[in-house]
Design a protein around this motif. Structure first.
Motif, mmCIF file in Angstrom:
data_model
loop_
_atom_site.group_PDB
_atom_site.id
_atom_site.type_symbol
_atom_site.label_atom_id
_atom_site.label_comp_id
_atom_site.label_asym_id
_atom_site.label_seq_id
_atom_site.Cartn_x
_atom_site.Cartn_y
_atom_site.Cartn_z
ATOM 1 N N GLU A 287 0.827 -1.218 0.000
ATOM 2 C CA GLU A 287 0.000 0.000 0.000
ATOM 3 C C GLU A 287 0.856 1.261 0.000
ATOM 4 O OE1 GLU A 287 -2.933 0.199 3.089
ATOM 5 O OE2 GLU A 287 -4.454 -0.713 1.790
ATOM 6 N N LEU A 288 1.925 1.266 0.784
ATOM 7 C CA LEU A 288 2.815 2.433 0.822
ATOM 8 C C LEU A 288 3.450 2.678 -0.542
ATOM 9 C CD1 LEU A 288 4.641 1.926 4.251
ATOM 10 C CD2 LEU A 288 2.909 3.651 3.707
ATOM 11 N N ILE A 289 3.818 1.612 -1.239
ATOM 12 C CA ILE A 289 4.402 1.755 -2.576
ATOM 13 C C ILE A 289 3.349 2.235 -3.565
ATOM 14 C CG2 ILE A 289 5.442 0.481 -4.494
ATOM 15 C CD1 ILE A 289 6.783 -1.298 -2.364
ATOM 16 N N GLN A 290 2.149 1.685 -3.489
ATOM 17 C CA GLN A 290 1.073 2.096 -4.394
ATOM 18 C C GLN A 290 0.717 3.570 -4.198
ATOM 19 O OE1 GLN A 290 -2.548 -0.216 -4.066
ATOM 20 N NE2 GLN A 290 -3.147 0.293 -6.152
ATOM 21 N N ASP A 291 0.797 4.034 -2.956
ATOM 22 C CA ASP A 291 0.474 5.434 -2.644
ATOM 23 C C ASP A 291 1.673 6.361 -2.859
ATOM 24 O OD1 ASP A 291 -2.037 4.575 -1.947
ATOM 25 O OD2 ASP A 291 -1.644 4.563 0.217
ATOM 26 N N SER A 292 2.767 5.831 -3.408
ATOM 27 C CA SER A 292 3.988 6.599 -3.688
ATOM 28 C C SER A 292 4.604 7.218 -2.441
ATOM 29 C CB SER A 292 3.698 7.700 -4.728
ATOM 30 O OG SER A 292 3.301 7.124 -5.952
ATOM 31 N N LYS A 293 4.397 6.583 -1.293
ATOM 32 C CA LYS A 293 5.040 7.032 -0.063
ATOM 33 C C LYS A 293 6.377 6.338 0.164
ATOM 34 C CE LYS A 293 0.696 8.136 2.304
ATOM 35 N NZ LYS A 293 -0.185 7.807 3.454
ATOM 36 N N LEU A 294 6.516 5.152 -0.418
ATOM 37 C CA LEU A 294 7.743 4.383 -0.279
ATOM 38 C C LEU A 294 8.247 4.002 -1.662
ATOM 39 C CD1 LEU A 294 9.766 2.892 1.595
ATOM 40 C CD2 LEU A 294 8.253 0.906 1.466
ATOM 41 N N HIS A 295 9.527 4.292 -1.907
ATOM 42 C CA HIS A 295 10.135 3.996 -3.204
ATOM 43 C C HIS A 295 11.338 3.083 -2.986
ATOM 44 C CE1 HIS A 295 7.754 7.183 -5.186
ATOM 45 N NE2 HIS A 295 7.932 7.835 -4.039
ATOM 46 N N LEU A 296 11.398 2.009 -3.743
ATOM 47 C CA LEU A 296 12.520 1.082 -3.657
ATOM 48 C C LEU A 296 13.534 1.394 -4.747
ATOM 49 C CD1 LEU A 296 10.631 -2.239 -2.833
ATOM 50 C CD2 LEU A 296 11.408 -0.419 -1.294
ATOM 51 N N SER A 297 14.678 0.747 -4.684
ATOM 52 C CA SER A 297 15.776 1.048 -5.612
ATOM 53 C C SER A 297 15.387 0.732 -7.051
ATOM 54 C CB SER A 297 17.019 0.234 -5.243
ATOM 55 O OG SER A 297 17.472 0.564 -3.960
ATOM 56 N N GLN A 298 15.846 1.563 -7.958
ATOM 57 C CA GLN A 298 15.663 1.295 -9.369
ATOM 58 C C GLN A 298 16.718 0.293 -9.848
ATOM 59 O OE1 GLN A 298 13.041 2.578 -11.283
ATOM 60 N NE2 GLN A 298 12.391 3.133 -9.207
ATOM 61 N N MET A 299 16.463 -0.312 -10.992
ATOM 62 C CA MET A 299 17.412 -1.256 -11.551
ATOM 63 C C MET A 299 18.663 -0.520 -12.018
ATOM 64 S SD MET A 299 17.061 -3.794 -14.827
ATOM 65 C CE MET A 299 17.148 -2.384 -15.938
#
Length: 327
Positions: A287-299
């Motif tokens: 949910e945090l990722i979907q809401d753009s609150k949490l971003h993980l590393s890009q490739m």
């Protein structure tokens, strides 16, 4: 059925000890899924065991890899056929650096359509670790100051974002200035570059002489030991990594401080948590990722699984992004 896997028969430099070979893939039994892997990230937690840091609890030969994403290829008896073709995280089972992984159905984490493979593949080790530490282990609030080392790492960047989401103050420690702006933009309150500033003096200055509420050590050795002297009395030093390969000096810390020392391993949390909490924790992060609150590393780069030696070499020099092994 046959597949390919990466395996090591002795501990040492990954470039030297990792081998690719065929392995036999058996059918899933009742309650199991057979997952065809798509991609997996290379994390320090994958590399450190290969080097032998945890040799006392690893049986050789071993297949590395703790996380990744794949597609359900077959299901065992009693498992719904509707799962066939669905993307899942095949976790808490076999090593993921192989073509096929079998897991119990209840531990498979479904991946929603909005999330791409490279983000999904890294949803476990770093995000779950950081989230569980902040919300369950330390139960941080807006009154707390958290100090972390390895601030420029993938998990360090997640802690910075969680400080904004949860509301605690984060002081991130780095050994150079490469990640300062990024960490501040992500949510860190302060970044200490130890090539320029004294760690202990700066932490005391930033906390008006009180010290941090808690500190998280990902490095060990002298750098981890120094964190202990930045914590206020009755605070907590939580040890979660050993990037240096050297344990902290616990004897020195006990002699000179009045703090609590605790060890966090994700595998211990796995054993203690319920299935409901397991699935709910992933749901919260998704949910945090979907809401753009949490971003993980890009490739940063992607290599075929069987070019793993080149991938590991590349990872030693990559400053940003994550290395992935694809099938």
């Amino acid at each position: 059925m046959k597949g390919k896997c990466i395996k090591y028969y002795e501990f040492g430099r990954p470039q030297d000890v990792l081998k690719s070979e065929n392995n036999k893939v058996t059918d899933p039994v009742s309650g199991e899924l057979l997952v065809r892997m798509i991609t997996r990230p290379i994390n320090p937690s994958d590399i450190i065991p290969i080097r032998g840091a945890y040799s006392h609890r690893i049986s050789l030969p071993a297949i590395p890899g703790y996380e990744g994403v794949g597609v359900v290829e077959e299901v065992g008896p009693s498992v719904s056929q509707e799962l066939l073709g669905k993307r899942v995280l095949p976790l808490r089972g076999e090593g993921t650096w192989q073509d096929f992984v079998k897991i119990p159905e209840q531990y498979a984490v479904p991946i929603p359509s909005f999330m791409d493979d490279f983000i999904a593949a890294q949803l476990y080790i770093n995000p779950i670790t950081a989230w569980v530490i902040c919300t369950q282990q330390l139960q941080l609030t807006s009154d707390d100051v958290l100090l972390i080392n390895a601030g420029g790492s993938s998990v360090g960047r997640i802690f910075a974002q969680l400080s904004k989401i949860i509301g605690f103050r984060l002081i991130a420690v780095t050994r150079n200035g490469l990640y300062t702006d990024d960490l501040l933009n992500l949510g860190a309150s302060h970044v200490i570059n130890t090539s320029q500033d004294s760690l202990i003096d700066t932490v005391l200055e930033l906390t008006e002489g009180q010290g941090a509420t808690a500190a998280i050590d990902s490095i060990g050795g002298l750098e981890g030991t120094k964190l202990a002297f930045c914590i206020r009395p009755n605070g907590t030093l939580l040890m979660m990594g050993l990037l240096s390969g050297i344990p902290i000096n616990g004897t020195e810390i006990v002699k000179r401080t009045n703090i609590h020392m605790r060890l966090f391993h994700l595998r211990h949390w796995n054993k203690q948590t319920t299935l409901q909490t397991w699935q709910e924790t992933f749901h919260d992060l998704i949910e945090l990722i979907q809401d753009s609150k949490l971003h993980l590393s890009q490739m940063g780069a992607a290599y075929h699984l069987f070019d793993v030696q080149e991938a590991v070499k590349k990872g030693e020099f990559l400053n940003k992004g994550k290395i992935f092994l694809t099938s």
